[in-house]
Design a protein around this motif. Structure first.
Motif, short mmCIF file in Angstrom:
data_model
loop_
_atom_site.label_atom_id
_atom_site.label_comp_id
_atom_site.label_asym_id
_atom_site.label_seq_id
_atom_site.Cartn_x
_atom_site.Cartn_y
_atom_site.Cartn_z
N TYR A 59 0.80 -1.05 -0.24
CA TYR A 59 -0.11 0.06 -0.06
C TYR A 59 0.70 1.31 0.02
CZ TYR A 59 -4.42 -2.53 0.71
OH TYR A 59 -5.37 -3.24 0.58
N SER A 60 0.51 2.17 -0.79
CA SER A 60 0.89 3.57 -0.59
C SER A 60 -0.08 4.76 -0.83
CB SER A 60 1.95 3.67 -1.97
OG SER A 60 1.41 3.48 -3.10
N GLY A 61 0.33 6.11 -1.06
CA GLY A 61 -0.66 7.16 -0.88
C GLY A 61 -0.44 7.75 0.36
N PHE A 62 -0.99 9.02 0.49
CA PHE A 62 -0.64 9.71 1.73
C PHE A 62 -1.34 9.32 2.97
CE2 PHE A 62 -3.74 12.32 -0.17
CZ PHE A 62 -4.46 12.76 0.97
N PHE A 63 -2.39 8.51 2.69
CA PHE A 63 -3.43 8.11 3.84
C PHE A 63 -2.85 6.78 4.37
CE2 PHE A 63 -6.81 11.40 4.12
CZ PHE A 63 -7.17 11.11 5.54
N ALA A 64 -2.21 5.99 3.52
CA ALA A 64 -1.30 4.83 3.93
C ALA A 64 -0.28 5.22 4.55
CB ALA A 64 -1.14 4.03 2.65
N ALA A 124 -19.43 -0.32 7.00
CA ALA A 124 -19.63 -1.41 7.51
C ALA A 124 -18.77 -2.06 8.20
CB ALA A 124 -20.53 -2.21 6.48
N GLY A 125 -17.47 -2.35 7.51
CA GLY A 125 -16.34 -3.10 7.98
C GLY A 125 -15.78 -2.39 9.43
N LEU A 126 -15.90 -1.13 9.47
CA LEU A 126 -15.42 -0.46 10.72
C LEU A 126 -16.43 -0.76 11.87
CD1 LEU A 126 -13.41 1.47 12.00
CD2 LEU A 126 -14.76 3.37 11.04
N GLN A 127 -17.85 -0.57 11.73
CA GLN A 127 -18.92 -0.89 12.47
C GLN A 127 -18.61 -2.24 13.02
OE1 GLN A 127 -22.02 0.28 9.84
NE2 GLN A 127 -23.01 1.22 11.60
N ALA A 128 -18.21 -3.05 12.35
CA ALA A 128 -18.17 -4.63 12.55
C ALA A 128 -16.97 -5.15 13.36
CB ALA A 128 -18.48 -5.55 11.29
N GLY A 129 -15.98 -4.01 13.42
CA GLY A 129 -14.84 -4.23 14.12
C GLY A 129 -13.73 -4.96 13.45
N LYS A 130 -13.79 -5.00 11.92
CA LYS A 130 -13.02 -5.67 11.15
C LYS A 130 -11.64 -4.88 11.10
CE LYS A 130 -16.13 -8.16 8.43
NZ LYS A 130 -16.71 -8.30 7.05
N TRP A 131 -11.66 -3.62 11.58
CA TRP A 131 -10.19 -2.89 11.40
C TRP A 131 -10.73 -1.64 12.46
CZ3 TRP A 131 -12.46 -3.94 6.60
CH2 TRP A 131 -13.54 -3.01 6.11
N ASP A 132 -9.41 -0.97 13.02
CA ASP A 132 -9.58 0.06 13.96
C ASP A 132 -9.79 1.51 13.38
OD1 ASP A 132 -8.92 -2.10 15.95
OD2 ASP A 132 -6.88 -1.86 15.05
N VAL A 133 -9.23 1.62 12.32
CA VAL A 133 -9.54 3.22 11.46
C VAL A 133 -9.85 2.75 9.98
CG1 VAL A 133 -8.17 4.33 13.13
CG2 VAL A 133 -7.12 3.50 10.94
N SER A 134 -10.72 3.70 9.41
CA SER A 134 -10.76 3.57 8.05
C SER A 134 -10.09 4.69 7.40
CB SER A 134 -12.39 3.58 7.63
OG SER A 134 -13.07 2.51 7.95
N LEU A 135 -9.39 4.44 6.20
CA LEU A 135 -8.63 5.47 5.77
C LEU A 135 -9.46 6.42 4.63
CD1 LEU A 135 -5.26 3.46 5.00
CD2 LEU A 135 -6.10 4.67 7.04
N ALA A 136 -9.09 7.90 4.58
CA ALA A 136 -9.57 8.61 3.62
C ALA A 136 -11.16 8.58 3.39
CB ALA A 136 -8.95 8.34 2.23
N LEU A 137 -11.65 8.75 4.55
CA LEU A 137 -13.03 8.76 4.69
C LEU A 137 -13.55 10.25 4.77
CD1 LEU A 137 -15.06 6.45 4.91
CD2 LEU A 137 -15.52 6.54 7.05
N ASN A 138 -14.73 10.35 3.78
CA ASN A 138 -15.27 11.79 3.69
C ASN A 138 -16.13 11.96 4.91
OD1 ASN A 138 -14.23 11.37 0.89
ND2 ASN A 138 -15.23 13.25 0.52
#
Length: 278
Positions: free
Chosen positions: A66-71, A97-111
């Motif tokens: 992964y690359s990009g500034f949010f990565a 939905a994945g964030l709500q379900a606890g599949k990861w801790d933060v979502s990147l680049a979310l408006n």
């Protein structure tokens, strides 16, 4: 008599099971000794939900890197917490939905939108965002003097947009006559315009700038007036985070923005995209 006494307890079991399920979902990041980030530190890994959208988030199809500034910001926040970053591949349809379900801790680049804020929390913005319309300047369906969405909202015009994104929701609310072609990813939307399957690419203005710079002979972009959307782009955070936990992320980002570090990461990501298209 015994059954009468047990009845209230039996009725409470479904609710107890639900609460147990919720607790298990957040067990990765919740610590008895402290808040959410202490739980992440105990687990030793920061899980970042990542949906591709250059220059915010990019993924090498060969290596999976992964690359990009949010990565980059994900890696730096993990370093702040003294844990390892872990990228979890997702789509824009599932990133909330994945964030709500606890599949990861933060979502990147979310408006940051009001609708999303009812489901998740947000950090302060890392940058401001607006939507633009990119198209072939020789396309007769797009008026030469177009300045607004209304100018291109015609029955014979097809708009390509990534499904589930903020730009999808914004353009859906704005048009009445044009056809919206929803596609799963960044590459598919661009190919639709290049192949003339679609007339206009609806995306973030900086992302569309990359597209026009990569195709300078024919591609142009329009920032519609009035603006189609102006929103902050941030980390999406679990809804259950305390104010103190949210403040940890905010302080991290505020410093990165104030010192110009985020601006530097954006420039680097843009350069990387342009180099890859040459």
């Amino acid at each position: 008599m015994l059954s009468t006494l047990l009845a209230p307890a039996l009725r409470a079991l479904p609710a107890l099971a639900l609460m147990t399920g919720i607790s298990m979902t957040s067990a990765h990041a919740q610590s008895a000794e402290g808040g959410y980030w202490q739980g992440v530190q105990k687990a030793g890994v920061l899980r970042c939900g990542a949906a591709v959208a250059p220059p915010y988030v990019m993924r090498d199809p060969a290596s999976g890197e992964y690359s990009g500034f949010f990565a980059d910001l994900c890696r730096e926040f993990a370093e702040t917490l003294k844990v390892k970053p872990e990228f979890v591949d997702t789509t824009w349809d599932n990133i909330v939905a994945g964030l709500q379900a606890g599949k990861w801790d933060v979502s990147l680049a979310l408006n940051r939108t009001a609708a999303r804020a009812m489901a998740v929390q947000f950090s302060v913005p890392a940058m401001e965002y607006q939507i633009s319309l990119a198209y072939n300047k020789e396309n007769p369906k797009v008026p030469a003097g177009a300045t607004s969405v209304a100018d291109i909202d015609k029955a014979d015009v097809t708009l390509a947009v990534m499904s589930g994104t903020a730009q999808d929701k914004a353009i859906t609310a704005a048009v009445k006559n044009a056809t919206i072609l929803r596609l799963p990813g960044n590459d598919e939307t661009r190919l639709a315009v290049v192949s003339r399957r679609a007339d206009i690419l609806v995306d973030a203005s900086d992302t569309n700038q990359l597209f026009t710079q990569s195709n300078p002979d024919w591609a142009v972009a329009l920032n519609p007036k009035p603006a189609l959307a102006k929103q902050g782009v941030a980390f999406g955070l679990p809804h259950q985070l305390s104010a103190a936990d949210v403040e940890v992320v905010n302080i991290f980002l505020e410093e990165k923005v104030a010192t110009g570090h985020v601006e530097g990461l954006i420039r680097k990501a843009v350069d990387d995209v342009l180099k890859s298209t040459k």
